[in-house]
Enzyme design. Structure first.
Site, mmCIF file in Angstrom:
data_model
loop_
_atom_site.group_PDB
_atom_site.id
_atom_site.type_symbol
_atom_site.label_atom_id
_atom_site.label_comp_id
_atom_site.label_asym_id
_atom_site.label_seq_id
_atom_site.Cartn_x
_atom_site.Cartn_y
_atom_site.Cartn_z
ATOM 1 N N ARG A 45 -6.086 -53.750 34.528
ATOM 2 C CA ARG A 45 -4.741 -53.431 34.032
ATOM 3 C C ARG A 45 -4.391 -54.294 32.822
ATOM 4 O O ARG A 45 -4.672 -55.482 32.801
ATOM 5 C CB ARG A 45 -3.718 -53.703 35.147
ATOM 6 N N ARG A 52 -8.869 -58.770 39.550
ATOM 7 C CA ARG A 52 -8.579 -57.420 40.060
ATOM 8 C C ARG A 52 -9.125 -56.327 39.159
ATOM 9 O O ARG A 52 -9.079 -56.420 37.945
ATOM 10 C CB ARG A 52 -7.060 -57.252 40.192
ATOM 11 N N LYS A 102 1.219 -56.446 47.823
ATOM 12 C CA LYS A 102 2.141 -55.367 48.192
ATOM 13 C C LYS A 102 1.447 -54.012 48.186
ATOM 14 O O LYS A 102 1.586 -53.225 49.124
ATOM 15 C CB LYS A 102 3.339 -55.315 47.217
ATOM 16 N N ARG A 162 13.715 -54.929 42.898
ATOM 17 C CA ARG A 162 13.295 -56.208 42.314
ATOM 18 C C ARG A 162 14.452 -56.974 41.711
ATOM 19 O O ARG A 162 14.240 -58.053 41.150
ATOM 20 C CB ARG A 162 12.293 -55.980 41.185
ATOM 21 N N ARG A 176 5.197 -62.336 34.141
ATOM 22 C CA ARG A 176 5.559 -61.551 35.336
ATOM 23 C C ARG A 176 6.016 -62.483 36.456
ATOM 24 O O ARG A 176 6.967 -62.190 37.169
ATOM 25 C CB ARG A 176 4.367 -60.706 35.802
HETATM 26 P P1 AP5 Z 1 -2.319 -55.976 45.125
HETATM 27 O O1 AP5 Z 1 -2.267 -55.369 46.479
HETATM 28 O O2 AP5 Z 1 -2.638 -55.095 43.964
HETATM 29 O O3 AP5 Z 1 -0.971 -56.810 44.876
HETATM 30 P P2 AP5 Z 1 0.449 -56.334 44.373
HETATM 31 O O4 AP5 Z 1 1.453 -57.271 44.995
HETATM 32 O O5 AP5 Z 1 0.644 -54.873 44.595
HETATM 33 O O6 AP5 Z 1 0.257 -56.676 42.840
HETATM 34 P P3 AP5 Z 1 0.822 -55.943 41.555
HETATM 35 O O7 AP5 Z 1 0.244 -56.703 40.390
HETATM 36 O O8 AP5 Z 1 0.556 -54.471 41.593
HETATM 37 O O9 AP5 Z 1 2.329 -56.229 41.698
HETATM 38 P P4 AP5 Z 1 3.376 -56.188 40.616
HETATM 39 O O10 AP5 Z 1 4.582 -56.272 41.454
HETATM 40 O O11 AP5 Z 1 3.283 -57.212 39.553
HETATM 41 O O12 AP5 Z 1 3.039 -54.839 39.830
HETATM 42 P P5 AP5 Z 1 3.654 -53.370 39.895
HETATM 43 O O13 AP5 Z 1 2.553 -52.436 39.717
HETATM 44 O O14 AP5 Z 1 4.553 -53.213 41.064
HETATM 45 O O15 AP5 Z 1 -3.354 -57.195 45.173
HETATM 46 C C1 AP5 Z 1 -3.671 -57.940 43.999
HETATM 47 C C2 AP5 Z 1 -5.174 -58.323 44.009
HETATM 48 O O16 AP5 Z 1 -5.404 -59.221 45.093
HETATM 49 C C3 AP5 Z 1 -6.123 -57.127 44.253
HETATM 50 O O17 AP5 Z 1 -7.300 -57.348 43.551
HETATM 51 C C4 AP5 Z 1 -6.369 -57.145 45.774
HETATM 52 O O18 AP5 Z 1 -7.625 -56.581 46.112
HETATM 53 C C5 AP5 Z 1 -6.304 -58.653 46.056
HETATM 54 N N1 AP5 Z 1 -5.739 -58.948 47.366
HETATM 55 C C6 AP5 Z 1 -4.739 -58.297 48.030
HETATM 56 N N2 AP5 Z 1 -4.468 -58.897 49.207
HETATM 57 C C7 AP5 Z 1 -5.296 -59.977 49.273
HETATM 58 C C8 AP5 Z 1 -5.482 -61.001 50.226
HETATM 59 N N3 AP5 Z 1 -4.781 -61.041 51.362
HETATM 60 N N4 AP5 Z 1 -6.423 -61.943 49.965
HETATM 61 C C9 AP5 Z 1 -7.152 -61.921 48.831
HETATM 62 N N5 AP5 Z 1 -7.018 -60.955 47.887
HETATM 63 C C10 AP5 Z 1 -6.095 -60.003 48.103
HETATM 64 O O19 AP5 Z 1 4.577 -53.402 38.599
HETATM 65 C C11 AP5 Z 1 4.019 -53.500 37.307
HETATM 66 C C12 AP5 Z 1 5.142 -53.612 36.282
HETATM 67 O O20 AP5 Z 1 5.979 -52.430 36.342
HETATM 68 C C13 AP5 Z 1 6.114 -54.776 36.490
HETATM 69 O O21 AP5 Z 1 5.640 -55.989 35.919
HETATM 70 C C14 AP5 Z 1 7.367 -54.256 35.802
HETATM 71 O O22 AP5 Z 1 7.261 -54.369 34.406
HETATM 72 C C15 AP5 Z 1 7.339 -52.765 36.155
HETATM 73 N N6 AP5 Z 1 8.082 -52.485 37.389
HETATM 74 C C16 AP5 Z 1 7.568 -52.046 38.579
HETATM 75 N N7 AP5 Z 1 8.545 -51.908 39.501
HETATM 76 C C17 AP5 Z 1 9.704 -52.283 38.893
HETATM 77 C C18 AP5 Z 1 11.048 -52.392 39.328
HETATM 78 N N8 AP5 Z 1 11.429 -52.119 40.592
HETATM 79 N N9 AP5 Z 1 11.993 -52.805 38.421
HETATM 80 C C19 AP5 Z 1 11.648 -53.084 37.150
HETATM 81 N N10 AP5 Z 1 10.383 -53.034 36.663
HETATM 82 C C20 AP5 Z 1 9.418 -52.635 37.537
#
Ligand code: AP5
Length: 221
Positions: free
Chosen positions: A159, A127, A13, A88, A170
């Site tokens: 992270r 990552r 994402k 979410r 998660r």
């Molecule tokens: P990346 O692009 O970083 O993936 P991502 O889906 O953004 O992963 P996140 O871990 O950031 O998502 P998340 O939803 O768990 O975390 P968030 O920060 O939103 O890619 C991942 C890796 O793969 C990278 O190394 C990249 O280079 C690689 N990659 C990407 N595309 C690829 C491909 N096609 N092929 C191969 N490799 C690839 O949230 C963190 C925490 O915050 C949550 O757990 C929760 O506690 C809280 N939070 C955030 N938003 C909310 C909400 N709306 N409600 C409640 N709690 C929330």
């Protein structure tokens, strides 16, 4: 143009939201990034969010909805934005719908980036991140100099919530609480599923094609 990006942790994402923001000239809003910045700055919001993030749990809706409401009211969001990691839960989706309705808008498309759990675990265990928001991977996207960001020269870090046991939590949260949103947006008629398993550039191409089919053209066209 209002785009929602759905998908499991690590589905890509953040990577694809950055591409959409740059290609279409709209702000990239990541609730995860907002929380991490607040944690780093030691704010009250950061302290509250950390209690949940470190355990791999979702931050409660009443906390998350408020920050999104403030952010999308910003002037820079008038022409649209891409949401990465929000909504979410069904409550968040309903809240977003009513916030947009108040300003006569609606989300144009919800793109679900589909990736299996095994891929997620592999991606998150390799990552590394930079404080500027750039993301790297030990196999798929290496920095030119190990441990250093190509974009800003910052030092890369892992992270805290990418520890294997937290990733499992998660994923569980994702399947239980975010899964139902897919159905919600399917019924709303704005869901588009994208295979998230090819290389990032291929996934970007599919997303640009889907957006093009919805009438959204890139900056250069
Ligand atoms: P990346 O692009 O970083 O993936 P991502 O889906 O953004 O992963 P996140 O871990 O950031 O998502 P998340 O939803 O768990 O975390 P968030 O920060 O939103 O890619 C991942 C890796 O793969 C990278 O190394 C990249 O280079 C690689 N990659 C990407 N595309 C690829 C491909 N096609 N092929 C191969 N490799 C690839 O949230 C963190 C925490 O915050 C949550 O757990 C929760 O506690 C809280 N939070 C955030 N938003 C909310 C909400 N709306 N409600 C409640 N709690 C929330």
């Amino acid at each position: 143009m209002i785009v929602i990006l759905l998908g499991a942790p690590g589905s890509g994402k953040g990577t694809q939201a950055a591409m959409i923001a740059e290609t279409y000239g709209i702000p990239h809003i990541s609730t995860g990034d907002i929380f991490r910045k607040n944690i780093k700055d030691g704010t009250e919001l950061g302290r509250k969010a950390r209690e949940y993030i470190d355990k791999g749990l979702l931050v409660p809706d009443e906390v998350t909805n408020g920050i999104v409401a403030d952010r999308i009211a910003g002037k820079d969001c008038a022409e649209g934005f891409v949401l990465d990691g929000y909504p979410r839960t069904i409550d968040q989706a309903l809240m977003l719908g009513s916030l947009l309705e108040k300003t006569g808008r609606r989300a144009d498309i919800a793109i679900d980036i589909i990736v299996g759990d095994d891929d997620v675990i592999h991606r998150l265990s390799g990552r590394s991140m930079c404080k500027c928001g750039e993301t790297y991977h030990v196999d798929y996207k290496k920095p030119r100099v190990e441990g250093i960001c190509d974009k800003c020269g910052g030092e890369l870090y892992v992270r805290d919530d990418d520890k294997p046991e937290t990733v499992v939590r998660r994923l569980r949260e994702y399947h239980e609480k975010t899964g139902p949103i897919i159905e919600y947006y399917r019924k709303s008629g704005i869901l588009a599923g994208i295979d998230g398993t090819p290389r990032p550039a291929e996934v970007s191409k599919s997303i640009v094609e889907v957006l093009g089919a919805h009438g959204f053209v890139t900056g250069g066209e």
